[in-house]
Enzyme design. Structure first.
Site, PDB file in Angstrom:
ATOM      1  N   ARG A 158      14.924   6.549   8.499  1.00 38.66           N
ATOM      2  CA  ARG A 158      14.341   7.478   9.878  1.00 38.66           C
ATOM      3  C   ARG A 158      15.489   7.881  10.791  1.00 38.66           C
ATOM      4  O   ARG A 158      15.355   9.107  11.249  1.00 38.66           O
ATOM      5  CB  ARG A 158      13.260   6.966  10.130  1.00 38.66           C
ATOM      6  CG  ARG A 158      12.035   7.102   9.427  1.00 38.66           C
ATOM      7  CD  ARG A 158      10.940   6.291  10.253  1.00 38.66           C
ATOM      8  NE  ARG A 158       9.462   6.878   9.383  1.00 38.66           N
ATOM      9  CZ  ARG A 158       8.448   6.363   9.682  1.00 38.66           C
ATOM     10  NH1 ARG A 158       8.234   5.289  10.649  1.00 38.66           N
ATOM     11  NH2 ARG A 158       7.155   6.745   9.044  1.00 38.66           N
ATOM     12  N   LYS A 170      -7.119   1.197  -2.774  1.00 39.86           N
ATOM     13  CA  LYS A 170      -8.319   1.264  -2.378  1.00 39.86           C
ATOM     14  C   LYS A 170      -8.986   2.568  -2.277  1.00 39.86           C
ATOM     15  O   LYS A 170      -8.297   3.772  -1.631  1.00 39.86           O
ATOM     16  CB  LYS A 170      -8.560   0.998  -0.793  1.00 39.86           C
ATOM     17  CG  LYS A 170      -8.326  -0.559  -0.877  1.00 39.86           C
ATOM     18  CD  LYS A 170      -8.896  -0.888   0.719  1.00 39.86           C
ATOM     19  CE  LYS A 170      -8.597  -2.445   0.803  1.00 39.86           C
ATOM     20  NZ  LYS A 170      -8.429  -2.948   1.971  1.00 39.86           N
ATOM     21  N   GLY A 199       3.642   5.912   2.785  1.00 36.18           N
ATOM     22  CA  GLY A 199       3.571   4.203   2.692  1.00 36.18           C
ATOM     23  C   GLY A 199       4.254   3.682   1.444  1.00 36.18           C
ATOM     24  O   GLY A 199       5.622   3.990   1.447  1.00 36.18           O
ATOM     25  N   GLY A 204       0.999   7.604   7.881  1.00 34.26           N
ATOM     26  CA  GLY A 204      -0.265   8.226   8.162  1.00 34.26           C
ATOM     27  C   GLY A 204      -0.433   9.719   8.366  1.00 34.26           C
ATOM     28  O   GLY A 204      -1.167  10.246   7.875  1.00 34.26           O
TER      29      GLY A 204
HETATM   30  C1  3PG Z   1       4.585   5.561  11.425  1.00 34.77           C
HETATM   31  O1  3PG Z   1       5.413   4.560  11.171  1.00 34.77           O
HETATM   32  O2  3PG Z   1       3.850   5.779  10.442  1.00 34.77           O
HETATM   33  C2  3PG Z   1       4.938   6.339  12.561  1.00 34.77           C
HETATM   34  O3  3PG Z   1       5.866   6.000  13.336  1.00 34.77           O
HETATM   35  C3  3PG Z   1       3.456   6.224  13.277  1.00 34.77           C
HETATM   36  O4  3PG Z   1       3.505   4.939  13.927  1.00 34.77           O
HETATM   37  P1  3PG Z   1       1.802   4.428  14.288  1.00 34.77           P
HETATM   38  O5  3PG Z   1       0.894   4.343  13.078  1.00 34.77           O
HETATM   39  O6  3PG Z   1       2.147   3.125  14.907  1.00 34.77           O
HETATM   40  O7  3PG Z   1       1.256   5.534  15.301  1.00 34.77           O
END
Ligand code: 3PG
Ligand code: MG
Length: 397
Positions: free
Chosen positions: A37, A198, A355, A378
């Site tokens: 990142r 899941k 993920g 996310g």
């Molecule tokens: C992540 O790592 O997915 C983003 O930086 C968002 O982090 P968060 O889910 O804690 O908002």
């Protein structure tokens, strides 16, 4: 809707650019253990610096919930970032107020300053206007280069975009462009591969994808729920039996939209989830009570590879088996390598993200050959679900 991009930002010499980055990086013992990142942000930081802006970095780390948690400081990022930039990076111990103001005032054009964790202030996640205003005081323009935080409507994403001229950074642009090619306006036919354990966490995603794709392959633990719904024995496998009706509904939705679902044709089972545990290839109806389905089998791999050969676009989220525990990584690795070779040859647009997927693609050794690998978790999922991302919407128009 069009994205406001940095090339339209005009003369930046001496201007203070507040740049939202995602430095929520993996750390081990207080050191950055994966700098992907940080690297992703470099093009934007260099571009701003070359144009003579003072580059002020806004970032969060972990979830301190509005309190100062010293172990969640962004300070460990300073060293690795200045090494990558080949330039000193100053660090402000607070992201608002005099400490940040003084450092910014003292910086030369082209200088880079990282501000401490935004989430040490409760106003960040609450998108508190007063906190956003305190941030806005530090800059003349706002640049958002953090796609992976774009699903959050926070002060440093949506709040600031309302207060300052707001632009998408280069990584944000690249990411949105890749995502659009994969799902927004894909070259057809398009195949989705969705895995992971899941169904329950990926319901919205599956329901959206079956309306948009020509093929959807389902793997990992969630495939067991579908096999169970079709009446196949799943033995001691992970399976959300209470979601039988949901799986049926998704199968019907797929049929109604002309999306061909690709479920496993055969499976790899073991009684134990351990590296190199005794394992067997089973036909779908031959799974014994004590056995757990841990990967897709060779017929499934052959079928998926044949579909990969047929399609022009692939979007991938989630592993096909328990890839962390070999040999149950076999299907994920085989299909990923096949897709990567097609992408490298220019025959396939292949986009992966979310993920576990990034580590699965690294594990398969294919990250560099795919068209695009998103580091977003996310945000990638919410985008695949077809949900609007507030951080992106704030940069459009
Ligand atoms: C992540 O790592 O997915 C983003 O930086 C968002 O982090 P968060 O889910 O804690 O908002
Ligand atoms: Mg997260």
């Amino acid at each position: 809707m069009r994205l406001r991009t940095l090339d339209t930002a005009g003369d930046l010499a001496g201007k203070r650019a507040l740049v939202r980055v995602d430095f929520n990086v993996p750390m081990q013992d207080g050191r950055v253990s994966d700098d992907t990142r940080l690297r992703a942000a470099l093009p934007t930081l260099r571009a701003l610096s070359v144009r003579g802006a003072k580059v002020i970095l806004l970032a969060h780390f972990d979830r301190p919930k509005g309190k100062v948690v010293p172990s969640m400081s962004l300070k460990p990022v300073v060293g690795p970032l200045s090494d990558l930039l080949e330039q000193a990076v100053a660090f402000a111990p607070d992201c608002i107020g005099p400490a940040a103001q003084d450092l910014i005032a003292a910086a030369e054009p082209g200088g880079v300053i990282l501000l401490e964790n935004l989430r040490f202030h409760a106003g960040e996640e609450a998108d508190d206007p007063a906190f956003a205003a305190a941030l806005a005081e530090l800059g003349d323009l706002y640049v958002d280069d953090a796609f992976s935080a774009a699903h959050r409507a926070h002060a440093s994403t949506t709040g600031l975009a309302k207060l300052l001229p707001a632009y998408a950074g280069l990584a944000m642009e690249l990411e949105l462009d890749a995502l659009d090619k994969a799902l927004g306006a894909p070259v057809r036919p398009v195949l989705g591969v969705v895995g992971g354990s899941k169904v329950s966490t990926k319901l919205d995603l599956l329901k959206n994808l079956v309306t948009k794709l020509d093929y959807l392959a389902i793997g990992g633990g969630m495939a067991n729920t579908f096999l169970f719904a079709q009446g196949h024995p799943v033995g001691a496998s992970y399976c959300e039996k209470d979601l039988k009706a949901t799986a049926e509904e998704i199968m019907q939705l797929a049929a109604a939209h002309g999306c061909q679902l690709l479920l496993p044709l055969d499976v790899v089972v073991s009684e134990r989830l351990e590296p190199n545990a005794p394992h067997f290839i089973r036909a779908l109806d031959d799974v014994d009570e004590a056995e757990r389905i841990l990967d897709a089998g060779p017929q499934t791999i052959a079928k998926l590879n044949a579909v990969v050969d047929e399609v022009k676009t692939l979007i991938w989220n989630g592993p096909l088996g328990v890839f962390e525990v070999p040999p149950f990584d076999a299907a994920t690795v085989a299909v990923a390598r096949h897709a990567a070779a097609r992408a490298k040859a220019g025959a396939l647009i292949a986009v992966a993200g979310g993920g576990d997927t990034v580590s699965a693609m690294h594990h398969a050794g294919v990250s560099a050959d795919l068209t695009f690998v998103s580091t977003a978790g996310g945000a990638f999922l919410e985008w695949m679900e077809g949900k609007p991302l507030p951080g992106v919407e704030a940069l459009q128009g």
